[in-house]
Design an enzyme around this catalytic site. Structure first.
Site, short mmCIF file in Angstrom:
data_model
loop_
_atom_site.label_atom_id
_atom_site.label_comp_id
_atom_site.label_asym_id
_atom_site.label_seq_id
_atom_site.Cartn_x
_atom_site.Cartn_y
_atom_site.Cartn_z
N TYR A 43 -11.59 -9.12 0.17
CA TYR A 43 -10.98 -9.18 1.51
C TYR A 43 -12.09 -9.51 2.51
CZ TYR A 43 -7.80 -7.93 5.34
OH TYR A 43 -6.99 -7.96 6.46
N HIS A 47 0.83 -1.20 0.00
CA HIS A 47 0.00 0.00 0.00
C HIS A 47 0.87 1.26 0.00
CE1 HIS A 47 -3.29 -2.63 1.43
NE2 HIS A 47 -2.46 -3.08 2.34
N ARG A 99 -11.01 -3.57 -5.45
CA ARG A 99 -11.06 -4.34 -4.22
C ARG A 99 -12.44 -4.23 -3.59
NH1 ARG A 99 -7.48 -3.39 1.28
NH2 ARG A 99 -6.95 -5.56 1.67
N ASP A 145 2.65 -6.73 2.05
CA ASP A 145 1.63 -5.97 2.80
C ASP A 145 2.21 -4.72 3.45
OD1 ASP A 145 -0.98 -5.46 3.79
OD2 ASP A 145 -0.45 -6.33 5.72
N TYR A 195 -9.16 4.28 10.57
CA TYR A 195 -7.89 4.49 11.26
C TYR A 195 -7.14 5.63 10.58
CZ TYR A 195 -6.14 1.68 7.33
OH TYR A 195 -5.87 1.21 6.08
C1 0GY Z 1 -4.37 -5.24 4.55
C2 0GY Z 1 -4.95 -5.19 5.85
C3 0GY Z 1 -5.76 -4.36 6.51
C4 0GY Z 1 -6.15 -3.07 6.11
C5 0GY Z 1 -6.45 -2.73 4.89
O1 0GY Z 1 -7.57 -1.41 3.40
C6 0GY Z 1 -7.14 -1.49 4.55
O2 0GY Z 1 -7.30 -0.62 5.38
O3 0GY Z 1 -6.17 -3.49 3.87
C7 0GY Z 1 -6.29 -4.85 7.77
O4 0GY Z 1 -6.51 -4.02 8.67
O5 0GY Z 1 -6.50 -6.07 7.91
O6 0GY Z 1 -3.27 -4.80 4.31
O7 0GY Z 1 -4.94 -5.83 3.64
#
Ligand code: 0GY
Length: 312
Positions: free
Chosen positions: A161, A37, A128, A254, A53
């Site tokens: 996800y 990310h 996503r 990640d 967050y």
């Molecule tokens: C991840 C994990 C998380 C967060 C996100 O989009 C997001 O905020 O992906 C998580 O908190 O499990 O990197 O996929």
């Protein structure tokens, strides 16, 4: 023009490790970090009002440094929930990547075809769908199906996800998706259970019955109870998927590891996890090079994922 804003990261937030260990595992040439990310920086790319967050900034330059350090050639950058449907930071990172990054966006159902075309031109190759309840308020299925239909003309895929305890409710919805589908983080199994048990069998069945469904064998740090550096309890889950579906698996760091409360992983240790779940050089090449190329750079791989797996 965007207004400058400063953000206070959450008190419980852990900043990514600025000095990861040099991995002992040497990545094959052309390896792709297929899940990472970028966050902000917030004064240039504001975080979404509805975010769950407030992270530390994790800008594209830091991601590029990590890529070089670990020995990856390319990245797939996934839009994180803290940026909502504003994909500007992602697009900026893709446009500055000199073709070495592709992206997965988060879009609203009222996005126009022109906007989708612009995302495609920037390097986005998927959307996503997030079903993790602590990260998104809702995931209305009608509008997701609408998006799924509309991205087909671009040859995009869908990244899903979710957490394992929700799979039985979501199973039919996932099985009906019309594109290639990629599951984040091994479907987030409860690794205190057996990798041959009922819960994980359901996930394996989803992949067995739907040859358009792929899996990222990512985030041992997120799933493990036994913890770093070895994340031993995650190995049987990831290994089972890599060995059963060698042509439909992806791997990623990640980075910068959003929302991890227990510890901040060392990205070098994460790379050293790879040979424990993909034991042969052939499996490693598929996981790290051939599969991500087929999905994200099909023009270079010779075989597009959709040709070999078939769209539904
Ligand atoms: C991840 C994990 C998380 C967060 C996100 O989009 C997001 O905020 O992906 C998580 O908190 O499990 O990197 O996929």
């Amino acid at each position: 023009m965007r207004s400058k804003r400063t953000y206070q990261m959450d008190e419980s937030w852990r900043v990514f490790d600025p000095n990861p260990t040099q991995p002992t595992f040497t990545l094959p040439p052309g390896a792709v970090d297929a899940h990472c990310h970028v966050f902000g920086p917030g004064d240039r790319f504001p975080y979404a009002e509805q975010r769950k967050y407030t992270p530390c900034d994790a800008p594209k330059e830091k991601l590029q440094e990590l890529r070089e350090f670990l020995g990856f050639e390319r990245n797939v950058i996934v839009q994180a929930s803290c940026h909502g449907t504003d994909n500007a930071a992602l697009v900026d990172a893709l446009e500055q990547s000199e073709g070495r990054a592709r992206g997965v966006a988060f879009v609203a159902s009222d996005i126009s075809d022109t906007e989708l075309d612009e995302l495609h031109a920037a390097g986005v190759r998927g959307v996503r769908f997030n079903f993790v309840k602590r990260l998104v308020d809702s995931s209305p299925r009608e509008s997701l199906l609408d998006i799924a239909d509309r991205i087909q003309r671009l040859g995009w895929h869908i990244v899903i996800y979710f957490e394992a305890q929700d799979l039985s409710d979501l199973y039919e919805f996932f099985a009906a998706l019309p594109t290639t589908v990629v599951v984040d983080h091994i479907g987030r199994p409860d690794v205190t259970r057996s990798a041959d048990g009922e819960e994980f069998d359901l996930f394996v069945r989803l992949m067995q019955e739907n040859d358009n469904i792929w899996c990222k064998v990512t985030c041992p740090d997120r799933l493990s109870q036994s913890g770093p550096p070895g994340y031993e309890d995650v190995i049987p889950f990831a290994k089972r998927i890599v060995e059963t579906f060698p042509d439909r698996v992806l791997w990623g760091t990640d980075w910068p590891h959003p929302n991890l409360k227990s510890h901040m992983p060392d990205d070098g240790h994460l790379v050293d996890f790879i040979p424990k779940i993909a034991k042969t050089s052939e499996l490693q090449a598929k996981l790290l090079v051939n599969n991500p190329l087929r999905l994200y750079w099909p023009e270079e791989s010779g075989t597009a994922a959709t040709e070999s797996e078939g769209q539904k």
